[in-house]
Write an enzyme that holds these catalytic residues in place. Structure first.
Site, PDB file in Angstrom:
ATOM      1  N   GLU A 208       0.839  -1.218  -0.138  1.00  0.00           N
ATOM      2  CA  GLU A 208       0.007   0.024  -0.090  1.00  0.00           C
ATOM      3  C   GLU A 208       0.848   1.211  -0.098  1.00  0.00           C
ATOM      4  OE1 GLU A 208      -2.946   0.387  -0.557  1.00  0.00           O
ATOM      5  OE2 GLU A 208      -3.409  -1.566  -0.617  1.00  0.00           O
TER       6      GLU A 208
ATOM      7  N   TYR B 112      -6.902   6.094   4.770  1.00  0.00           N
ATOM      8  CA  TYR B 112      -6.994   5.121   3.602  1.00  0.00           C
ATOM      9  C   TYR B 112      -5.982   3.928   4.115  1.00  0.00           C
ATOM     10  CZ  TYR B 112      -5.604   2.509  -0.192  1.00  0.00           C
ATOM     11  OH  TYR B 112      -5.672   1.375  -1.200  1.00  0.00           O
TER      12      TYR B 112
ATOM     13  N   ASP C  48      -9.935   5.176  -1.931  1.00  0.00           N
ATOM     14  CA  ASP C  48      -8.732   5.677  -2.780  1.00  0.00           C
ATOM     15  C   ASP C  48      -9.292   6.050  -4.018  1.00  0.00           C
ATOM     16  OD1 ASP C  48      -9.202   3.292  -4.134  1.00  0.00           O
ATOM     17  OD2 ASP C  48      -7.064   2.520  -4.581  1.00  0.00           O
TER      18      ASP C  48
END
Ligand code: SF4
Length: 342
Positions: free
Chosen positions: A32, A115, A133
């Site tokens: 990520e 996020y 996102d």
């Protein structure tokens, strides 16, 4: 929304990505962070070598900053990897090497925002925590025909609330990855593949034929143009003056002395105390930042009373210094010896 249809589509169609085949919170977190502002294709080779070199969070915590910098050279936005190393050290020290499975603990860690916390909790720990996102914004704004500007915090929060209510009815790990994958493969920014989309029968944007107009694009701020006069100032041994930036933009990087102004005559007059003599014009250079544009008129010359914050370096030493890219591209050619007539 027919969540089951979306999840089933994901289980059949998802790409064979290494970070989609694991539930290891460490690997999910690494992926990520690497995927922030970076394309999957660019991340893949880096991810594989990174996990090979740092297979556990303990290995990453023990890494040297310069080595890490070298390992991710080319991915850009280096600050995220500095944060990653700090987070690894914190997790080893304060969480027994286990990435936390609580939202509030996660967002205390350097470089982990809402996020990333949502992605780790839903994908790795299967918790119903929303992760929004760019892909998720695109799919949901089209599906529900929402034309808000999602760069606005309040609008993004509203979308997050919608996504939160959906994930609570879903299989969190599959759902989060499914929305992201649908956005990447099918509900693409241009030419979405609505014909193969599992959400097509209830998609508002598809019904209205307005898919590509959503999400609403925010108006890009006009770049502010700054005109600098940059001086390559030599002493009589051929060494050059540089200064280390203290401004937030490019802080710590070296640059040649430069002054903001409209004309060379005006800049020299305002800074007459330095006793600068211009020898020749070296050229014009441009550099584009995200919100700024620098136009640099570059001149070489000499100086009688240099600023105390300027340092003399040889051209060879200059190559070893971290230098702002804007200045690194200025070619140094010192030739003229007679002052330039303005
Ligand atoms: S039908 Fe088209 S616009 Fe709607 S979610 Fe699917 S791909 Fe996106």
């Amino acid at each position: 929304m027919n969540i089951k249809k979306l999840e089933d589509w994901y289980l059949t169609h998802h790409r064979d990505l290494p970070f989609r085949q694991t539930k290891d919170p460490y690997q999910i977190w690494v992926s990520e962070i690497m995927l922030q502002q970076t394309q999957v294709e660019t991340v893949l080779p880096f991810f594989k070598t990174f996990i090979k070199k740092y297979p556990t969070i303990y290995d990453l915590a023990q890494s040297f900053e310069d080595d890490l910098k070298k390992d991710v050279e080319g991915l850009g936005y280096y600050q995220r990897f500095k944060n990653m190393r700090l987070t690894a050290q914190k997790v080893v020290k304060e969480h027994h090497g286990q990435i936390p499975n609580h939202y509030q603990e996660l967002i205390q860690l350097p470089g982990i925002g809402p996020y990333t916390a949502g992605a780790i909790l839903s994908i790795a720990y299967d918790q119903p925590i929303s992760a929004v996102d760019g892909n998720v914004i695109r799919v949901l704004s089209r599906y529900y025909n929402l034309n808000d500007d999602f760069s606005q915090v309040a609008n993004k929060k509203r979308l997050n609330d919608i996504n939160q209510s959906l994930i609570e009815k879903a299989r969190p790990s599959i759902y989060t990855q499914a929305l992201m994958e649908l956005g990447a493969l099918v509900c693409r920014p241009k030419k979405p593949q609505c014909g193969v989309c599992p959400l097509q029968d209830q998609c508002e944007a598809f019904k209205l034929g307005i898919q590509e107009s959503l999400p609403t694009k925010k108006v890009k701020p006009i770049k502010k143009k700054l005109h600098y006069f940059t001086f390559l100032l030599f002493d009589n041994k051929g060494e050059l003056y540089v200064r280390q930036r203290t401004e937030k933009l490019l802080e710590g990087m070296y640059e040649y002395p430069q002054f903001l102004g409209q004309t060379l005559a005006e800049v020299l007059e305002k800074n007459a105390n330095y006793g600068i003599t211009i020898l020749q014009k070296e050229g014009m250079y441009h550099h584009e930042f995200t919100h700024l544009s620098w136009k640099m008129s570059v001149y070489s010359g000499t100086v009688q009373n240099p600023n105390s914050s300027w340092h003399l370096v040889t051209p060879k030493e200059l190559l070893q210094l971290p230098m702002a890219v804007a200045h690194r591209k200025i070619a140094i050619k010192k030739g003229a010896s007679a002052p330039l007539t303005l």
